[in-house]
Design a protein around this motif. Structure first.
Motif, PDB file in Angstrom:
ATOM      1  N   ASP A   1       1.825 -10.496 115.080  1.00 41.38           N
ATOM      2  CA  ASP A   1       2.948  -9.066 115.259  1.00 41.38           C
ATOM      3  C   ASP A   1       1.882  -7.934 114.875  1.00 41.38           C
ATOM      4  OD1 ASP A   1       5.941  -8.900 113.764  1.00 41.38           O
ATOM      5  OD2 ASP A   1       4.236  -7.532 113.010  1.00 41.38           O
ATOM      6  N   PRO A   2       2.393  -7.226 115.628  1.00 46.79           N
ATOM      7  CA  PRO A   2       2.119  -6.075 115.743  1.00 46.79           C
ATOM      8  C   PRO A   2       1.826  -5.214 114.802  1.00 46.79           C
ATOM      9  CG  PRO A   2       4.040  -5.699 117.472  1.00 46.79           C
ATOM     10  CD  PRO A   2       3.379  -7.314 117.065  1.00 46.79           C
TER      11      PRO A   2
ATOM     12  N   MET B   1      -0.551 -17.965 108.992  1.00 45.85           N
ATOM     13  CA  MET B   1       1.013 -17.773 109.520  1.00 45.85           C
ATOM     14  C   MET B   1       1.428 -18.933 110.018  1.00 45.85           C
ATOM     15  SD  MET B   1      -0.344 -13.278 110.847  1.00 45.85           S
ATOM     16  CE  MET B   1       1.521 -12.960 110.803  1.00 45.85           C
ATOM     17  N   PRO B   2       2.673 -18.317 110.881  1.00 47.99           N
ATOM     18  CA  PRO B   2       3.970 -17.659 110.821  1.00 47.99           C
ATOM     19  C   PRO B   2       3.742 -17.174 109.180  1.00 47.99           C
ATOM     20  CG  PRO B   2       4.823 -19.257 111.451  1.00 47.99           C
ATOM     21  CD  PRO B   2       3.655 -19.687 111.815  1.00 47.99           C
TER      22      PRO B   2
ATOM     23  N   PHE C   1       2.431  -6.206 112.037  1.00 42.13           N
ATOM     24  CA  PHE C   1       1.273  -6.454 110.457  1.00 42.13           C
ATOM     25  C   PHE C   1       0.352  -6.159 110.715  1.00 42.13           C
ATOM     26  CE2 PHE C   1      -1.008  -9.854 108.507  1.00 42.13           C
ATOM     27  CZ  PHE C   1      -0.656 -10.526 107.563  1.00 42.13           C
TER      28      PHE C   1
ATOM     29  N   ARG D   1      13.467 -12.768 107.388  1.00 38.79           N
ATOM     30  CA  ARG D   1      12.537 -12.431 109.184  1.00 38.79           C
ATOM     31  C   ARG D   1      10.990 -13.678 109.322  1.00 38.79           C
ATOM     32  NH1 ARG D   1       8.466  -8.258 110.285  1.00 38.79           N
ATOM     33  NH2 ARG D   1       8.554  -7.251 108.638  1.00 38.79           N
ATOM     34  N   ARG D   2      10.562 -13.929 109.855  1.00 39.69           N
ATOM     35  CA  ARG D   2       9.474 -14.575 110.267  1.00 39.69           C
ATOM     36  C   ARG D   2       8.431 -13.233 111.379  1.00 39.69           C
ATOM     37  NH1 ARG D   2       8.331 -21.014 111.379  1.00 39.69           N
ATOM     38  NH2 ARG D   2       8.555 -20.852 108.996  1.00 39.69           N
ATOM     39  N   ILE D   3       7.341 -13.495 110.976  1.00 37.79           N
ATOM     40  CA  ILE D   3       6.232 -12.881 110.885  1.00 37.79           C
ATOM     41  C   ILE D   3       5.161 -13.643 111.889  1.00 37.79           C
ATOM     42  CG2 ILE D   3       4.814 -10.999 111.171  1.00 37.79           C
ATOM     43  CD1 ILE D   3       5.868 -10.524 108.206  1.00 37.79           C
ATOM     44  N   GLU D   4       5.054 -13.446 113.000  1.00 43.24           N
ATOM     45  CA  GLU D   4       4.491 -14.661 113.650  1.00 43.24           C
ATOM     46  C   GLU D   4       2.919 -14.045 113.715  1.00 43.24           C
ATOM     47  OE1 GLU D   4       5.621 -17.765 114.884  1.00 43.24           O
ATOM     48  OE2 GLU D   4       7.463 -17.590 114.876  1.00 43.24           O
ATOM     49  N   GLN D   5       2.172 -15.401 114.493  1.00 44.54           N
ATOM     50  CA  GLN D   5       0.790 -14.693 114.829  1.00 44.54           C
ATOM     51  C   GLN D   5       0.670 -13.395 115.459  1.00 44.54           C
ATOM     52  OE1 GLN D   5      -2.148 -16.077 113.035  1.00 44.54           O
ATOM     53  NE2 GLN D   5      -3.767 -14.170 114.299  1.00 44.54           N
TER      54      GLN D   5
END
Length: 241
Positions: free
Chosen positions: A218-219, A194-195, A221, A212-216
């Motif tokens: 992310d609640p 990730m991200p 995910f 969108r970007r999903i970060e480390q």
């Protein structure tokens, strides 16, 4: 290494990529691997890359230059291409040219450099299409029988796609399947990380619907990953042999 996956469905297009690039255990970096070119209402083109960073970055840079100089040589610009097939041909030619140039330099040092790309999108009045482009510039296309394409470390995330995805799959379910496919890959291969970058394009819109970007950490995910693990464990214990 990397993992990128794209789904071509009746409702539209969903694409997902990780951002990890590594050249050894002690040289791990984050680089974007999804690139979007858009003229809302006229066309939207997305490219995901895997392989040698020097090859992919050079190829993308040349495609951007061709766009910037589109009035001088419109036949080389993906933003002037009349069809998505022509877009794939332009990108394939750029990737092949760069791959050949860099490979010849790397060969003298007994090293290899190659890359592949997934290219997808839609032009106004045309069909939504998706292609996997090989280092040589040739490509294959997603079809109703195989509505998804993968590049990079694809083997861990493939089983769920084979089981649940078909052209009738909704965009919502497609996002879920792709994220679980990525989650399986993240758990099994440390060279993918990730991200994450997620893109959704609805059929006929010719514009980005969601990006969108999903970060480390992310609640959403994380909750999905935990729920999937629990569902697998529960199903495993319920199966009798």
């Amino acid at each position: 290494m990397t993992y990128c996956v794209g789904l071509l469905l009746n409702e539209g297009l969903v694409m997902l990529s990780d951002t990890r690039t590594n050249a050894g255990l002690d040289n791990i970096s984050t680089y974007k691997k999804m690139f979007v070119f858009e003229e809302p209402g006229d066309r939207v083109i997305a490219i995901m890359t895997a392989g040698s960073l020097s090859v992919t970055q050079t190829a993308i840079a040349r495609l951007r230059d061709a766009i910037d100089n589109g009035d001088e040589a419109p036949e080389q610009s993906i933003m002037h291409a009349t069809t998505m097939l022509k877009v794939a041909e332009i990108i394939g030619a750029a990737l092949s040219s760069v791959s050949t140039e860099i490979a010849s330099k790397m060969e003298r040092m007994k090293q290899a450099a190659s890359a592949s790309m997934i290219v997808a999108g839609q032009r106004k009045g045309g069909d939504m299409r998706m292609f996997l482009i090989y280092p040589e510039g040739n490509f294959i296309e997603a079809t109703e029988d195989t509505p998804y394409l993968q590049i990079g470390e694809h083997k861990y995330g493939k089983p769920i796609l084979d089981r649940v995805v078909d052209p009738e799959t909704s965009l919502s379910d497609a996002k879920k399947a792709m994220l679980l496919s990525m989650d399986s890959t993240l758990r099994s291969n440390l060279s993918v990380g990730m991200p994450l970058d997620l893109l959704v394009v609805r059929q006929g819109a010719c514009r980005v619907d969601e990006k969108r970007r999903i970060e480390q950490g992310d609640p959403v995910f994380a909750a999905m990953s935990d729920a999937w693990s629990e569902a697998l464990r529960r199903s495993f214990t319920e199966i009798e042999i």
